[in-house]
Design a protein around this motif. Structure first.
Motif, PDB file in Angstrom:
ATOM      1  N   CYS A  92       0.839  -1.215   0.000  1.00 36.98           N
ATOM      2  CA  CYS A  92       0.000   0.000   0.000  1.00 36.98           C
ATOM      3  C   CYS A  92       0.866   1.254   0.000  1.00 36.98           C
ATOM      4  CB  CYS A  92      -0.924  -0.009   1.220  1.00 36.98           C
ATOM      5  SG  CYS A  92      -2.270  -1.175   1.065  1.00 36.98           S
ATOM      6  N   GLY A  93       1.952   1.239   0.769  1.00 35.74           N
ATOM      7  CA  GLY A  93       2.847   2.396   0.760  1.00 35.74           C
ATOM      8  C   GLY A  93       3.432   2.619  -0.623  1.00 35.74           C
ATOM      9  N   LEU A  95       2.041   1.694  -3.430  1.00 35.63           N
ATOM     10  CA  LEU A  95       0.957   2.154  -4.315  1.00 35.63           C
ATOM     11  C   LEU A  95       0.666   3.638  -4.102  1.00 35.63           C
ATOM     12  CD1 LEU A  95      -1.540  -0.837  -4.226  1.00 35.63           C
ATOM     13  CD2 LEU A  95      -0.062  -0.130  -6.095  1.00 35.63           C
ATOM     14  N   ILE A  96       0.755   4.096  -2.855  1.00 38.56           N
ATOM     15  CA  ILE A  96       0.539   5.525  -2.595  1.00 38.56           C
ATOM     16  C   ILE A  96       1.638   6.339  -3.271  1.00 38.56           C
ATOM     17  CG2 ILE A  96       0.609   7.268  -0.763  1.00 38.56           C
ATOM     18  CD1 ILE A  96      -0.895   5.276   0.998  1.00 38.56           C
ATOM     19  N   LEU A  97       2.886   5.874  -3.165  1.00 36.19           N
ATOM     20  CA  LEU A  97       3.974   6.583  -3.836  1.00 36.19           C
ATOM     21  C   LEU A  97       3.793   6.560  -5.346  1.00 36.19           C
ATOM     22  CD1 LEU A  97       7.084   5.438  -1.768  1.00 36.19           C
ATOM     23  CD2 LEU A  97       5.994   7.674  -1.781  1.00 36.19           C
ATOM     24  N   THR A  99       0.950   6.312  -6.975  1.00 40.68           N
ATOM     25  CA  THR A  99      -0.160   7.209  -7.301  1.00 40.68           C
ATOM     26  C   THR A  99       0.292   8.665  -7.265  1.00 40.68           C
ATOM     27  OG1 THR A  99      -1.648   5.609  -6.293  1.00 40.68           O
ATOM     28  CG2 THR A  99      -2.529   7.800  -6.669  1.00 40.68           C
ATOM     29  N   SER A 100       1.079   9.021  -6.248  1.00 40.21           N
ATOM     30  CA  SER A 100       1.595  10.394  -6.167  1.00 40.21           C
ATOM     31  C   SER A 100       2.494  10.709  -7.354  1.00 40.21           C
ATOM     32  CB  SER A 100       2.370  10.588  -4.868  1.00 40.21           C
ATOM     33  OG  SER A 100       1.542  10.337  -3.764  1.00 40.21           O
TER      34      SER A 100
END
Length: 155
Positions: A92-93, A95-97, A99-100
């Motif tokens: 998830c971390g 994926l957040i990076l 996405t950013s």
């Protein structure tokens, strides 16, 4: 009927235990005789049952059950669930990076397209509205020298 078999009068007989001496095994002359420790040969016992039968055999020590394996403090299932959760958080971390990064890249590309449109639009405007001599075939009027009288222009 026999008196032993009457149901109302129980007959008790004494149990006699015989300890016979076991015969030593026959050993061929070529084989050296190894002395046996006295505690390693099990004792042979004979028991006389109440009905007169004699039972002879070795005394068997009760077998001790194997000690139960020590259970770990945390079960394997709980450990697998915890490791799966840690892996999921790591993904998830990431994926957040990701996405950013995609959002920042999209904003950068949008700004480049806007800049290109402004520059290209300005170049087109200069081409249309700009003057490069007298190529248009129109009349050039110098307004500073013109004289206007009674709404009539004389150049």
């Amino acid at each position: 009927m026999y008196p032993e078999h009457t149901p109302h009068v129980p007959v008790q007989r004494a149990v006699k235990v015989h300890q016979p001496t076991p015969y030593p095994p026959a050993v061929p002359a070529a084989t050296p005789v190894v002395p046996v420790q006295p505690g390693t040969v099990p004792a042979v016992a004979s028991i006389v049952l109440p009905d007169g039968r004699v039972v002879t055999g070795y005394a068997i020590n009760p077998t001790q059950p194997e000690p139960a394996a020590a259970k770990p403090v945390v079960s394997r299932t709980a450990l697998n669930i915890a490791l799966g959760g840690a892996g999921f958080l790591a993904v998830c971390g990431g994926l957040i990076l990701l996405t950013s990064f995609i959002a920042a890249l999209t904003a950068f590309i949008t700004q480049l397209i806007t800049l290109a449109a402004v520059i290209f639009g300005g170049w087109i405007a200069v081409q249309i509205l700009g003057t490069r001599g007298h190529q248009g075939g129109g009349t050039t009027v110098n307004i500073r020298k013109a004289v206007i009288k009674r709404n009539h222009f004389r150049g």
